[in-house]
Design a protein around this motif. Structure first.
Motif, PDB file in Angstrom:
ATOM      1  N   PHE A 288       0.878  -1.171   0.000  1.00  0.00           N
ATOM      2  CA  PHE A 288       0.000   0.000   0.000  1.00  0.00           C
ATOM      3  C   PHE A 288       0.916   1.221   0.000  1.00  0.00           C
ATOM      4  O   PHE A 288       1.546   1.542   1.013  1.00  0.00           O
ATOM      5  N   MET A 289       0.990   1.904  -1.141  1.00  0.00           N
ATOM      6  CA  MET A 289       2.004   2.927  -1.321  1.00  0.00           C
ATOM      7  C   MET A 289       1.516   3.951  -2.341  1.00  0.00           C
ATOM      8  O   MET A 289       0.574   3.722  -3.084  1.00  0.00           O
ATOM      9  N   TRP A 290       2.195   5.093  -2.377  1.00  0.00           N
ATOM     10  CA  TRP A 290       1.857   6.153  -3.312  1.00  0.00           C
ATOM     11  C   TRP A 290       2.165   5.704  -4.732  1.00  0.00           C
ATOM     12  O   TRP A 290       3.251   5.220  -5.032  1.00  0.00           O
ATOM     13  N   GLY A 291       1.185   5.874  -5.599  1.00  0.00           N
ATOM     14  CA  GLY A 291       1.279   5.357  -6.954  1.00  0.00           C
ATOM     15  C   GLY A 291       2.435   5.899  -7.762  1.00  0.00           C
ATOM     16  O   GLY A 291       2.887   5.260  -8.716  1.00  0.00           O
ATOM     17  N   SER A 292       2.937   7.067  -7.405  1.00  0.00           N
ATOM     18  CA  SER A 292       4.016   7.684  -8.170  1.00  0.00           C
ATOM     19  C   SER A 292       5.300   6.869  -8.157  1.00  0.00           C
ATOM     20  O   SER A 292       6.204   7.139  -8.954  1.00  0.00           O
ATOM     21  N   VAL A 293       5.407   5.871  -7.284  1.00  0.00           N
ATOM     22  CA  VAL A 293       6.620   5.044  -7.253  1.00  0.00           C
ATOM     23  C   VAL A 293       6.564   3.926  -8.293  1.00  0.00           C
ATOM     24  O   VAL A 293       7.491   3.125  -8.382  1.00  0.00           O
ATOM     25  N   TYR A 294       5.493   3.879  -9.079  1.00  0.00           N
ATOM     26  CA  TYR A 294       5.331   2.753 -10.008  1.00  0.00           C
ATOM     27  C   TYR A 294       6.509   2.610 -10.967  1.00  0.00           C
ATOM     28  O   TYR A 294       7.044   1.511 -11.150  1.00  0.00           O
ATOM     29  N   LYS A 295       6.922   3.698 -11.589  1.00  0.00           N
ATOM     30  CA  LYS A 295       7.991   3.607 -12.587  1.00  0.00           C
ATOM     31  C   LYS A 295       9.270   3.046 -11.973  1.00  0.00           C
ATOM     32  O   LYS A 295       9.928   2.182 -12.551  1.00  0.00           O
ATOM     33  N   GLY A 296       9.620   3.516 -10.779  1.00  0.00           N
ATOM     34  CA  GLY A 296      10.811   3.021 -10.105  1.00  0.00           C
ATOM     35  C   GLY A 296      10.651   1.610  -9.575  1.00  0.00           C
ATOM     36  O   GLY A 296      11.633   0.940  -9.256  1.00  0.00           O
ATOM     37  N   THR A 297       9.407   1.140  -9.473  1.00  0.00           N
ATOM     38  CA  THR A 297       9.122  -0.185  -8.923  1.00  0.00           C
ATOM     39  C   THR A 297       8.973  -1.249 -10.000  1.00  0.00           C
ATOM     40  O   THR A 297       9.318  -2.410  -9.781  1.00  0.00           O
ATOM     41  N   ALA A 298       8.489  -0.862 -11.173  1.00  0.00           N
ATOM     42  CA  ALA A 298       8.197  -1.851 -12.206  1.00  0.00           C
ATOM     43  C   ALA A 298       8.970  -1.648 -13.505  1.00  0.00           C
ATOM     44  O   ALA A 298       8.967  -2.539 -14.355  1.00  0.00           O
ATOM     45  N   VAL A 299       9.619  -0.502 -13.662  1.00  0.00           N
ATOM     46  CA  VAL A 299      10.215  -0.173 -14.956  1.00  0.00           C
ATOM     47  C   VAL A 299      11.729   0.034 -14.878  1.00  0.00           C
ATOM     48  O   VAL A 299      12.484  -0.535 -15.671  1.00  0.00           O
ATOM     49  N   ASP A 300      12.171   0.853 -13.951  1.00  0.00           N
ATOM     50  CA  ASP A 300      13.582   1.242 -13.891  1.00  0.00           C
ATOM     51  C   ASP A 300      14.449   0.101 -13.347  1.00  0.00           C
ATOM     52  O   ASP A 300      14.399  -0.222 -12.155  1.00  0.00           O
ATOM     53  N   LYS A 301      15.254  -0.470 -14.199  1.00  0.00           N
ATOM     54  CA  LYS A 301      16.035  -1.645 -13.824  1.00  0.00           C
ATOM     55  C   LYS A 301      17.063  -1.375 -12.729  1.00  0.00           C
ATOM     56  O   LYS A 301      17.446  -2.271 -11.987  1.00  0.00           O
TER      57      LYS A 301
END
Length: 453
Positions: A288-301
Motif C-alpha cells: 500500500f504505497m503512493w502510486g508515483s513510485v510505479y515507474k521506479g518499482t516496475a520499470v527502472d532496472k
C-alpha cells in the motif's frame, strides 16, 4: 515529514506576526515584471521538494526554455521535513525570495490563510492567462487540492494517490486470484494468509503478504484513514468536529494493525523506503504505497528486480462504501510578493499545460492531472493500466472525500494521528485507546482554534 506540532504552530504564529508588522511588498510593475528578452532575461525562483527539485532543474527547466528562453528558472530543493516551515516563513516574513511555492496536499489551507498567494483564477493574473490553458480539462480531484474557501490558490504539478501494488508472480505461486477494485478487506485478509509463503522450497518463509507505513510518520495514518473512508466514515464533519471516535474508527485502525501479522519481520519500523525496497525485491506480495513510485518499482532496472508484466496496481480493498484510496497532490502557487508574477504564472501554466504534463509524464513517470492525458495515448506501454487505476482512484477519492483534513491545522491534526497510530502499531495502546486519545487531543486543538463555537 513535517516537524513536530509545536514547531509548526510556532512558525505559523511568528510568521503571521511578522506579516502584520513587516513592511509592505514593493509595488509590482504593471507588466507583472514581463517575460524578459534576449538582452534582459527575467529570473524567477521556485521552492520545491528536494525529492524532485534536481529533476526539474536539470530536465524540466531546459524544456520550458525551448518555448520561453528569456525566463530563467531556479528550482531550490528543500527536505520535506523543513519545507512547510520554510515556506510559511517565506510567505509571512519581511523579505521575499521565491516567486512560486509548492504545497503538499494538507498544507494548502495553511499557506493560503497567510493571504500571500494569488488566486490563480482571479482578475490579478488574468492579463497573463494563456488562451489555450484549459481549466476544464484538469480532473476535479487533483484540482481541488489547490482550492480553499472558494479560491484556486494552486494548481496540481505532481498528482498522486495511495494505491495497492501487487506482485502477480507471488499471487500465482500462492494460488490466489489477483486483486481488483472489488476485492474487500475480508477477502484480502483471507488471501494474506496464503501469501505468506516459502517460495524456494527450503522450508523457511521468504515472502510475506504486505508492506506499508507502520511506524510513527504523518503518512502512516493515511492507511487506516482510507479504511475509515471506504466504510463511509470521516475524520471530521463539516463543522470540524471529530467523527472518527466510534466503532468505525477503531475498526479502521485495527485493520492496519492486523496487517502486521502478514508483514515481514521488523515491519513495525517501516516508513517509506522499507516497504518499497521489500516489494521491489520480491519479498512482499502487496504494497500500500503512493502510486508515483510505479515507474521506479516496475520499470527502472536500476531500482527494481521486477518488470511491468509482474506488477499490478489497483485501489485499496473495498469497504461498505466502495474501494479505498487517499489523495496526495503536490500543487504550486504564486507569491503576491513576486516582482515577476507574469513570468511565474507563465511557468506554472506551461508546467501544468497539456504539453508540460505530457513531458513530465514521459520523462519522470509523473502522474497526470488532465483528463486528456489520462484518456490519451500514454507515454509508454506500462502507463496504460496505471492511468486506468489512477482515473478510477480519482473518482473514488472524490466520492468518499479521501484526503487529509482541509483546514489550516491539518498538519497538526496529522501529527497527533501519527503519534497515536504508532502507539497502536507498537502495542503500547489498543486501537480503542489510541483512537480515544487522538480524538481527545484533536478536539482540544481545534477548540483552541475556535472551531465548533
Amino acid at each position: 515529514m513535517p516537524r513536530k506540532i509545536r514547531l509548526v504552530a510556532a512558525v505559523s504564529a511568528i510568521g503571521l506576526s511578522l506579516a502584520a508588522c513587516g513592511s509592505a511588498a514593493e509595488e509590482i510593475p504593471a507588466d507583472g515584471g514581463g517575460l524578459g528578452s534576449a538582452s534582459a532575461p527575467v529570473s524567477i525562483r521556485v521552492i520545491a521538494n528536494d525529492a524532485f527539485a534536481k529533476q526539474w532543474q536539470d530536465q524540466l527547466v531546459p524544456e520550458f526554455n525551448k518555448k520561453y528562453p528569456n525566463i530563467k528558472v531556479t528550482v531550490d530543493g528543500v527536505p520535506y521535513n523543513d519545507q512547510l516551515a520554510k515556506t510559511m516563513l517565506e510567505l509571512t516574513g519581511t523579505t521575499a525570495t521565491y516567486d512560486a511555492v509548492l504545497a503538499d496536499d494538507p498544507w494548502l489551507p495553511q499557506l493560503a490563510k497567510t493571504g500571500a498567494l494569488y488566486d490563480l483564477k482571479g482578475p490579478e493574473l488574468a492579463k497573463w492567462n494563456d488562451a489555450g490553458y484549459d481549466w476544464a480539462d484538469i480532473n476535479p480531484t487533483p484540482l481541488a487540492a489547490g482550492e480553499w474557501e472558494g479560491k484556486q490558490y494552486a494548481v496540481p504539478v505532481r498528482s498522486n494517490l495511495l494505491l495497492m501494488f501487487y506482485n502477480k508472480s507471488l499471487y500465482k505461486k500462492a494460488g490466489v486470484r489477483e486483486p481488483s477494485s472489488e476485492t474487500t478487506w475480508e477477502q484480502y485478509f483471507a488471501d494474506a494468509k496464503k501469501l505468506v509463503q516459502d517460495t524456494d522450497g527450503d522450508g523457511k518463509t521468504d515472502s510475506w503478504a504486505v508492506g506499508t507505513y507502520f511506524t510513527k510518520d504523518p503518512l502512516t495514518p493515511t492507511v487506516w484513514q482510507t479504511v475509515l473512508n471506504s466504510n463511509g466514515g470521516k475524520l471530521l464533519d463539516d463543522k470540524q468536529q471529530v467523527t472518527f471516535a466510534d466503532a468505525n474508527g477503531v475498526k479502521a485502525l485495527q485493520t492496519q494493525v492486523d496487517l502486521l501479522k502478514y508483514a515481514p519481520p521488523g515491519a513495525s519500523t517501516y516508513q517509506f523506503n522499507e516497504p518499497l525496497e521489500a516489494f521491489r525485491q520480491g519479498k512482499t506480495a502487496t504494497m500500500f504505497m503512493w502510486g508515483s513510485v510505479y515507474k521506479g518499482t516496475a520499470v527502472d532496472k536500476e531500482s527494481t528486480t521486477l518488470t511491468p508484466g509482474e506488477v499490478g496496481v489497483t485501489t485499496l480493498p473495498a469497504g461498505t462504501a466502495g474501494p479505498g484510496t487517499h489523495r496526495g497532490i503536490w500543487t504550486a502557487g504564486i507569491s503576491k510578493r513576486s516582482q515577476h508574477p507574469a513570468a511565474a504564472w507563465t511557468w506554472l501554466q506551461w508546467l501544468t499545460s497539456k504539453e508540460g504534463e505530457q513531458f513530465t509524464a514521459k520523462a519522470f513517470g509523473t502522474f497526470p492531472a488532465r483528463n486528456s492525458t489520462l484518456d490519451g495515448t500514454p507515454p509508454a506501454d506500462w502507463a496504460k493500466p496505471v492511468y486506468a487505476a489512477l482515473k478510477e482512484g480519482y473518482e473514488v477519492a472524490t466520492k468518499n472525500q479521501m484526503w487529509r483534513p482541509r483546514l489550516p491545522e491539518s498538519d497538526a491534526v496529522q501529527q497527533i494521528l501519527a503519534l497515536q497510530t504508532s502507539r497502536a502499531m507498537s502495542g503500547q495502546a489498543t486501537s480503542q485507546q489510541a483512537i480515544d486519545q487522538a480524538a481527545k487531543e484533536i478536539t482540544e486543538l481545534l477548540k483552541t482554534k475556535g472551531y465548533g463555537q
